[in-house]
Design an enzyme around this catalytic site. Structure first.
Site, short mmCIF file in Angstrom:
data_model
loop_
_atom_site.label_atom_id
_atom_site.label_comp_id
_atom_site.label_asym_id
_atom_site.label_seq_id
_atom_site.Cartn_x
_atom_site.Cartn_y
_atom_site.Cartn_z
N GLY A 13 41.21 37.30 53.71
CA GLY A 13 41.83 38.63 54.35
C GLY A 13 43.35 38.60 54.31
O GLY A 13 43.91 39.43 55.04
N SER A 14 44.16 37.92 53.51
CA SER A 14 45.51 37.94 53.38
C SER A 14 46.24 39.33 52.86
O SER A 14 47.10 40.13 53.32
CB SER A 14 46.22 36.72 52.72
OG SER A 14 46.02 37.08 51.24
N ASN A 15 45.31 39.93 52.05
CA ASN A 15 45.74 41.48 51.62
C ASN A 15 45.08 42.40 52.65
O ASN A 15 46.08 43.27 52.81
CB ASN A 15 44.97 42.00 50.18
CG ASN A 15 45.46 41.20 48.96
OD1 ASN A 15 46.57 41.71 48.55
ND2 ASN A 15 44.96 39.93 48.37
N LEU A 88 33.79 40.56 46.14
CA LEU A 88 33.46 39.92 45.17
C LEU A 88 31.97 40.50 44.68
O LEU A 88 31.60 40.28 43.36
CB LEU A 88 33.08 38.03 45.53
CG LEU A 88 34.30 37.63 45.69
CD1 LEU A 88 33.82 36.00 46.01
CD2 LEU A 88 35.53 37.91 44.62
N LEU A 90 29.55 43.72 43.33
CA LEU A 90 29.75 44.75 42.61
C LEU A 90 29.27 45.98 43.51
O LEU A 90 28.46 46.07 44.21
CB LEU A 90 28.97 44.70 41.29
CG LEU A 90 29.06 45.93 40.28
CD1 LEU A 90 30.32 45.72 39.66
CD2 LEU A 90 27.89 45.86 39.31
N ASN A 105 40.98 48.55 43.65
CA ASN A 105 40.71 47.34 43.61
C ASN A 105 42.15 46.57 43.35
O ASN A 105 42.76 47.08 42.44
CB ASN A 105 39.76 46.89 42.41
CG ASN A 105 39.38 45.45 42.45
OD1 ASN A 105 39.34 44.87 43.33
ND2 ASN A 105 39.31 44.60 41.29
N HIS A 107 43.57 42.99 41.43
CA HIS A 107 43.00 41.98 40.60
C HIS A 107 44.33 41.14 40.50
O HIS A 107 45.40 41.55 39.85
CB HIS A 107 42.40 42.64 39.43
CG HIS A 107 42.02 41.18 38.53
ND1 HIS A 107 40.66 40.52 38.82
CD2 HIS A 107 42.41 40.80 37.44
CE1 HIS A 107 40.33 39.82 37.92
NE2 HIS A 107 41.46 39.85 37.13
N ASP A 148 36.35 45.10 37.58
CA ASP A 148 37.73 44.99 37.29
C ASP A 148 38.09 46.23 35.90
O ASP A 148 38.88 45.80 35.03
CB ASP A 148 38.13 43.84 36.72
CG ASP A 148 38.07 42.59 37.64
OD1 ASP A 148 38.22 43.13 38.61
OD2 ASP A 148 37.84 41.51 37.40
N GLU A 177 50.80 40.66 45.20
CA GLU A 177 49.72 41.56 45.70
C GLU A 177 49.98 42.01 46.87
O GLU A 177 49.85 43.16 47.27
CB GLU A 177 48.44 40.71 45.81
CG GLU A 177 47.74 40.05 44.47
CD GLU A 177 46.49 39.31 44.74
OE1 GLU A 177 45.57 39.76 45.43
OE2 GLU A 177 46.54 38.17 44.27
C1 GRF Z 1 43.21 37.82 45.93
O1 GRF Z 1 43.81 36.95 44.88
C2 GRF Z 1 42.46 38.97 45.24
O2 GRF Z 1 43.29 39.57 44.31
C3 GRF Z 1 41.40 38.45 44.72
O3 GRF Z 1 41.07 37.46 45.69
C4 GRF Z 1 42.06 37.10 46.47
C5 GRF Z 1 41.91 37.57 47.93
O4 GRF Z 1 42.85 37.03 48.73
N1 GRF Z 1 40.42 39.14 44.03
P1 GRF Z 1 42.71 37.39 50.46
O5 GRF Z 1 41.31 37.42 50.64
O6 GRF Z 1 43.19 38.76 50.32
O7 GRF Z 1 43.56 36.52 50.89
#
Ligand code: GRF
Length: 232
Positions: A13-15, A88, A90, A105, A107, A148, A177
Site C-alpha cells: 500500500g505504499s502507492n 494483482l 484481473l 493502473n 506499472h 497492463d 511511482e
Molecule cells: C508497485 O511497484 C506497483 O507498481 C506494482 O506493485 C507494487 C505495489 O506496491 N504493481 P505498493 O503496494 O503500492 O507498496
C-alpha cells in the site's frame, strides 16, 4: 465537487499512502477523495494504510468471477474513478465496461515491454535486469480488458545500473511511482486528463516532455519535473 476514488490494492500500500498524502496536501484544490480501499488479501498492508488514514477498507470476496460483487460495491459508493495500485487480480470485463476511461493502473516498468500476466512486482524488475536494458521506468495507463494494456497516460524513465538487483531497481522505480501516480490520478479526477470517445488520451503527459526527466533527481526536483510535464 470532487471525484470519488476507489483504490484496489493487493500489497503493502505504499502507492495508496502516496496518493492519500498527495491529495491531503492539495487540500481544497484536490480533484478527488479516496472513499475506500478494497483488497483481495485480508492481510494486505494497504488495508492498514487505509485504516491509518481513516479510509474504509473492504476485503473483496475470494470468488467474484464476473465482478458483480465489486461492481455492486462501486455503485453503492458512487465511485467515479478506480485506481489499481499494485492490484494483482484481473478486473472483470463488466467492471471495465462500466468504467471505461475511469480505471487507472500503475506499472513498475515501461509498457508495453515487461508487462502482462504474471509480470508484476519483483518479476517485472527481474525481467528488466535479465534483458539487460539500460532504462526502466513507470507507466500509468487507463485499463482495458487485459493485464497492463490500455492507453498510456504517462511514463517516466528510471536508469538501470550495472550493479542493480531487483531490490535496488524496485526502490528507484517506486520513488517515481509515488511521485507520478498521485499527480496523474488528480489530473484524471479533476478532468484535466481524460479518455475521449475515440479511445485516445487527452491531456496526457506530452511525449516530448517525458524526455526532460532528470535521472536520480532529488525528491523535490522529481515532483517539480512531473508537475511541469503534466502542466500542473
Ligand atoms: C508497485 O511497484 C506497483 O507498481 C506494482 O506493485 C507494487 C505495489 O506496491 N504493481 P505498493 O503496494 O503500492 O507498496
Amino acid at each position: 465537487m470532487t471525484a470519488r476514488i476507489a483504490v484496489l490494492a493487493s500489497g503493502r500500500g505504499s502507492n495508496l499512502r502516496a496518493l492519500l498524502d498527495y491529495l491531503h496536501a492539495l487540500g481544497s484544490a484536490r480533484g478527488g477523495d479516496v472513499v475506500f480501499c478494497a483488497s483481495d488479501h485480508p492481510g494486505a498492508g494497504a488495508l492498514a494504510v487505509a485504516a491509518e488514514h481513516g479510509v474504509e477498507g473492504i476485503v473483496l470476496p475470494r470468488s467474484d468471477p464476473d465482478g458483480s460483487g465489486l461492481l455492486c460495491t462501486l455503485r453503492e459508493q458512487a465511485v467515479d474513478l478506480i485506481v489499481l495500485a499494485g492490484y494483482l487480480r484481473l478486473v472483470a470485463a463488466q467492471v471495465i465496461r462500466a468504467f471505461v476511461g475511469r480505471i487507472i493502473n500503475v506499472h513498475p516498468a515501461l509498457l508495453p515491454a515487461f508487462g502482462g500476466r504474471g509480470m508484476y512486482g519483483e518479476r517485472a524488475h527481474r525481467a528488466v535486469l535479465n534483458a539487460g536494458v539500460r532504462v526502466s521506468g513507470v507507466t500509468v495507463h487507463f485499463v482495458d480488458g487485459d493485464y497492463d494494456r490500455g492507453q498510456i497516460i504517462a511514463q517516466w524513465p528510471v536508469p538501470v545500473y550495472a550493479d542493480d538487483n531487483t531490490a535496488t531497481l524496485a526502490a528507484r522505480v517506486l520513488r517515481v511511482e509515488h511521485a507520478l501516480l498521485p499527480r496523474v490520478v488528480d489530473a484524471v479526477a479533476s478532468g484535466r486528463i481524460a479518455l475521449d470517445t475515440e479511445g485516445r488520451v487527452r491531456g496526457a503527459l506530452p511525449r516530448e516532455r517525458a524526455a526532460t526527466f532528470v535521472f536520480d533527481a532529488p525528491e523535490s526536483t522529481l515532483a517539480r519535473d512531473i508537475d511541469t510535464a503534466l502542466g500542473a
